[in-house]
Design a protein around this motif. Structure first.
Motif, short mmCIF file in Angstrom:
data_model
loop_
_atom_site.label_atom_id
_atom_site.label_comp_id
_atom_site.label_asym_id
_atom_site.label_seq_id
_atom_site.Cartn_x
_atom_site.Cartn_y
_atom_site.Cartn_z
N SER B 367 -7.99 52.12 8.62
CA SER B 367 -7.74 52.97 9.79
C SER B 367 -8.86 52.85 10.82
O SER B 367 -8.62 52.98 12.01
CB SER B 367 -7.57 54.42 9.35
N LEU B 368 -10.09 52.59 10.36
CA LEU B 368 -11.19 52.43 11.31
C LEU B 368 -11.00 51.15 12.12
O LEU B 368 -11.26 51.11 13.33
CB LEU B 368 -12.53 52.38 10.59
N THR B 382 -15.47 44.87 16.68
CA THR B 382 -15.12 45.83 15.64
C THR B 382 -16.05 45.70 14.44
O THR B 382 -16.55 46.69 13.92
CB THR B 382 -13.67 45.60 15.19
N LYS B 385 -19.73 46.84 15.57
CA LYS B 385 -19.99 48.23 15.96
C LYS B 385 -19.36 49.26 15.04
O LYS B 385 -19.75 50.42 15.07
CB LYS B 385 -19.46 48.46 17.38
N VAL B 386 -18.36 48.89 14.28
CA VAL B 386 -17.70 49.90 13.44
C VAL B 386 -17.86 49.56 11.96
O VAL B 386 -18.31 50.39 11.17
CB VAL B 386 -16.20 50.02 13.80
N PRO B 389 -21.79 49.11 10.57
CA PRO B 389 -22.47 50.41 10.44
C PRO B 389 -21.90 51.25 9.30
O PRO B 389 -22.64 51.89 8.56
CB PRO B 389 -22.23 51.08 11.79
N ALA B 390 -20.58 51.22 9.15
CA ALA B 390 -19.97 52.02 8.09
C ALA B 390 -20.34 51.47 6.72
O ALA B 390 -20.47 52.21 5.76
CB ALA B 390 -18.45 52.05 8.25
N GLU B 483 -23.40 56.54 7.56
CA GLU B 483 -22.31 57.01 8.41
C GLU B 483 -21.13 57.27 7.49
O GLU B 483 -20.57 56.35 6.91
CB GLU B 483 -21.96 55.93 9.44
N GLN B 484 -20.80 58.54 7.36
CA GLN B 484 -19.76 58.91 6.41
C GLN B 484 -18.39 58.59 6.99
O GLN B 484 -18.14 58.86 8.15
CB GLN B 484 -19.83 60.39 6.12
N TYR B 485 -17.52 57.98 6.19
CA TYR B 485 -16.20 57.70 6.73
C TYR B 485 -15.08 58.32 5.92
O TYR B 485 -13.93 57.96 6.07
CB TYR B 485 -15.97 56.21 6.94
N GLU B 486 -15.40 59.22 5.06
CA GLU B 486 -14.29 59.87 4.35
C GLU B 486 -14.30 61.37 4.62
O GLU B 486 -15.34 61.99 4.63
CB GLU B 486 -14.37 59.60 2.86
#
Lengths: 271, 486
Positions: B367-368, B382, B385-386, B389-390, B483-486
């Protein structure tokens, strides 16, 4: 058409007068996933500055068709699109068209809120940064503030722009995603069941927001909720088994549809 | 009975207990007409567990304690007079043990009756020769006291083994019988099995933790001994490493530490960029077919024995660097160099970085990616930058794992960088690392009494502290920038 300066759009702009002109036009669109024929012969005109709702039972192809409009289906290897989709009379499947540029013009909001694992500010600034929309830091600040205002989130987050976007509530996260899409000043915003993961209060806020965004953007929303389609949209399109069954004014669709299948679906006889 | 046989008997008893317990639960339920609390197999399991677990516990405890008891008893039988001048008591005791074990072989070979050992019907004054015939070589003649002690040792071991067999089987049967009579239809056999399983799992993790504590403990203990003989300030601040086995050594850690860090740094400079780019390609760009072939092939690199990498460094990379870089540039003429070892080690740890990072990048939610593409970002934007980092905390973890591999590596260094302890900036110089010196200080004649051998423990402890510190720092960085993604 950059409308970022407009926050309240009570005064009709010249473009609003042309509300009924066609923004997106699809001709004989076919979509295949491998051997599966997912969308058949879809022809539709989506009007400018109008909310168009796609309804239909699960698996009917409404999300697939939505993802054709910004060529998100390109990211799925097995997916193949045929036919012609044009925005402002320009075919978006023309080899000359860069899908990356197209997606800046056609924003998208997803089913599950998917803020980046960054601060609230960085989430909204992401799009303007990659497209070079702000020359100075102050410009970027303005774009972010205006996008958050348009998404109705500014008052809730203005004091904590540096805190992580993932720390917001579900409804706030979804509005942050809308702000993120709005910040790039798209012409069309696609929403794929934007409220399916939200509670009723958050849903009401997003619906209100969609209503306001209609002044500036052409919105296409996929929804499973008939009430939601009736509340937010002016036009409704009904999909069934990969076919576009009927496309009509929302009022007519929910009172006196032309097609029996639409009638049955709305009455809850299938789906 | 031998330990293996006891083990098997207990297992058979437990299996039998399973069926008996299950049958009893079923018949009791049928008689009383009451429904069983648990499935019948749980009652069987309960009986089996009660038979096996306490019995094995007793067995293990006995195996630990018996030698200690016997040793202390035998120790008292050996007077100081039989210990040779300058010799150690422990050597005599180990002779006692060897004689005791050899006696069995002597008895069976010469067909001597067991009783001959005690009634003196056979002359055992020539025991040394007899033992030598069965492969037990002794330095000198066996004094009577030692021989008596050996006989006592043998008797004690025999008696102990017999008692162990009896005790283990008794415990198995007693607990089995007790749990068998305890079976009622409303007994909560499910919960009892659950508790047993939980206890087993806790015991397993305790083993791992205690082992770690034991390793650290022994390192610390020997290191303290070392610092009693050699000043700590010299060890930590001297820049000379020059061990002399006659004494008067310089044992400064810096040349070794410098070599370790220099070689590891070069290895990481090679492995991290290449490994990360491999991971990004595999996770984001490669098709399924390419990925399914390429990933295992890269992982093969991790399966090559390090000695083979060492050979590669020795015969290929080392001479190549010397002939085409070091000599033309006038930087040295040694084929062993920091650069050789670093490059080869870097290649070895590429899969640690690439494979783990690939898994971590794959775990970043789709989804990110969709969100970023939906805003008109390209694939590389993508990723940059996304996704990276995640994935950063995991990637840092992967790099750290690779770093600890590099710091602990020995074979490649011996063959690639040599064994000369030097403080130098020139990457074409031969240098060496802490691990190589630990090996060289401990090989050969080892008696852990001189600073030259004990220094190995101080080196090991220093290395341990450094890697631990590295992990703590990394953990801090990861927590801070996660960097939290959940």
């Amino acid at each position: 058409m950059n409308m970022s300066g407009m926050t309240t759009a009570i005064t009709p702009t010249p473009k609003v007068a042309a509300m009924n002109e066609t923004k997106v036009s699809a001709r004989d669109v076919q979509v295949y996933y491998g051997d599966k024929h997912a969308i058949r012969d879809v022809n539709i005109e989506i009007r400018s500055r109008t909310v168009t709702a796609f309804i239909g039972p699960s698996g009917c192809g409404k999300s697939t068709f939505l993802r054709c409009i910004n060529r998100m289906n390109d990211t799925i290897a097995s997916c193949r699109v045929e036919g012609n989709i044009s925005i402002d009379s320009e075919n978006i499947y023309d080899p000359k068209v860069d899908p990356v540029q197209l997606r800046a013009k056609v924003g998208m909001v997803f089913q599950k809120p998917n803020p980046f694992p960054k601060s609230i500010f960085e989430n909204v600034a992401y799009g303007p940064r990659i497209h070079g929309l702000a020359a100075k830091k102050s410009d970027l600040d303005d774009i972010v503030a205006s996008a958050l205002q348009k998404a109705g989130l500014w008052n809730e987050v203005k004091d904590r722009l540096d805190s992580p976007g993932t720390g917001l509530s579900g409804g706030q996260q979804q509005r942050l995603c809308i702000a993120r899409a709005v910040a790039v000043s798209p012409e069309v915003i696609l929403m794929d069941e934007p409220c399916s993961a939200l509670d009723p209060i958050a849903t009401a806020k997003v619906e209100e927001l969609i209503h306001e965004l209609r002044e500036n953007f052409t919105i296409v929303i996929v929804t499973h909720s008939m009430q939601q389609a009736a509340r937010v949209s002016q036009r409704t399109a009904m999909f069934h088994l990969g076919n576009l069954v009927e496309e009509n004014d929302t009022d007519k669709m929910f009172t006196n549809p032309d097609d029996q299948r639409t009638q049955d679906y709305i009455m809850g006889r299938f789906g | 009975m031998s330990v293996g046989l006891i083990f098997l008997v207990v297992l058979v008893l437990a299996a039998a207990g399973y069926f008996v317990g299950r049958a009893r639960a079923l018949s009791l339920s049928a008689q009383s007409g009451r429904k069983l609390h648990s499935l019948p197999s749980y009652y069987g399991q309960t009986v089996a567990l009660f038979i096996a677990v306490p019995a094995f516990f007793v067995l293990i405890a006995w195996l630990f304690i018996q030698p200690i008891v016997i040793d202390s008893r035998v120790n008292g039988m050996v007077p100081d007079s039989v210990i040779p001048d300058g010799g150690a008591r422990s050597l005599v005791i180990s002779d006692v043990r060897r004689i005791a074990n050899g006696l069995d072989a002597v008895l069976s070979r010469d067909a001597i009756d067991e009783s001959a050992l005690t009634d003196g019907s056979i002359d055992f004054s020539s025991i040394r020769g007899r033992l030598a015939d069965v492969g037990v070589a002794l330095v000198g003649d066996v004094p009577t006291e030692v021989f008596e002690a050996a006989k006592a040792y043998r008797q004690g071991a025999k008696f102990g083994n017999m008692m162990m067999t009896v005790a283990v089987l008794l415990v198995a049967i007693a607990f089995g019988a007790w749990s068998y009579t305890w079976i009622r239809p409303d007994m909560r056999a499910r919960n009892i099995s659950e508790t047993f399983i939980k206890a087993l799992l806790i015991a397993s993790s305790t083993v791992a933790i205690l082992t770690t504590a034991g390793i650290v403990g022994s390192l610390v203990f020997e290191t303290i001994n070392f610092f009693k003989m050699y000043p700590a300030s010299d060890f930590f601040f001297s820049t000379v490493w020059n061990p002399q086995f006659r004494g008067g050594s310089d044992l400064g850690i810096w040349p070794l530490l410098w070599g370790t860090l220099y070689i590891s740094l070069i290895a990481l400079l090679v492995a991290v960029p290449i490994g990360l780019m491999i991971a990004i390609y595999l996770a984001e760009y490669a098709s399924k077919a390419v990925r399914s072939v390429a990933k295992p092939m890269i992982e093969v690199l991790a399966g090559i024995p390090t000695i083979v990498y060492g050979l590669f460094a020795l015969i290929t990379v080392g001479p190549f660097l010397r002939d085409y870089f070091a000599q033309p540039m006038g930087l040295g003429s040694s084929s062993s160099s920091v650069l050789t070892a670093g490059l080869v080690m870097g290649i070895m740890i590429i899969p640690f970085v690439s494979s783990l990072s690939d898994d971590i990048i794959n775990a970043v939610p789709q989804s990110l990616r969709d969100g970023s593409y939906g805003l008109g970002a390209t694939q590389s934007e993508t990723i940059k930058k996304v996704i990276l980092p995640a994935a950063l905390p995991g990637v840092v973890g992967a790099i750290l794992l690779a770093a600890s591999r590099a710091i602990g590596e020995t074979m490649i260094v011996v063959l690639g960088a040599g064994a000369a302890a030097k403080l130098d900036l020139n990457p074409f110089e031969a240098m060496t690392t802490v691990t190589v010196k630990i090996v060289s200080q401990l090989t050969g004649d080892t008696e852990f009494a001189s600073p030259e051998t004990l220094v190995a423990f101080a080196l090991g402890l220093t290395l341990f502290v450094i890697t631990l510190g590295l992990n703590v720092v990394a953990l801090y960085i990861v927590r801070k920038y996660r960097e939290q993604y959940e």
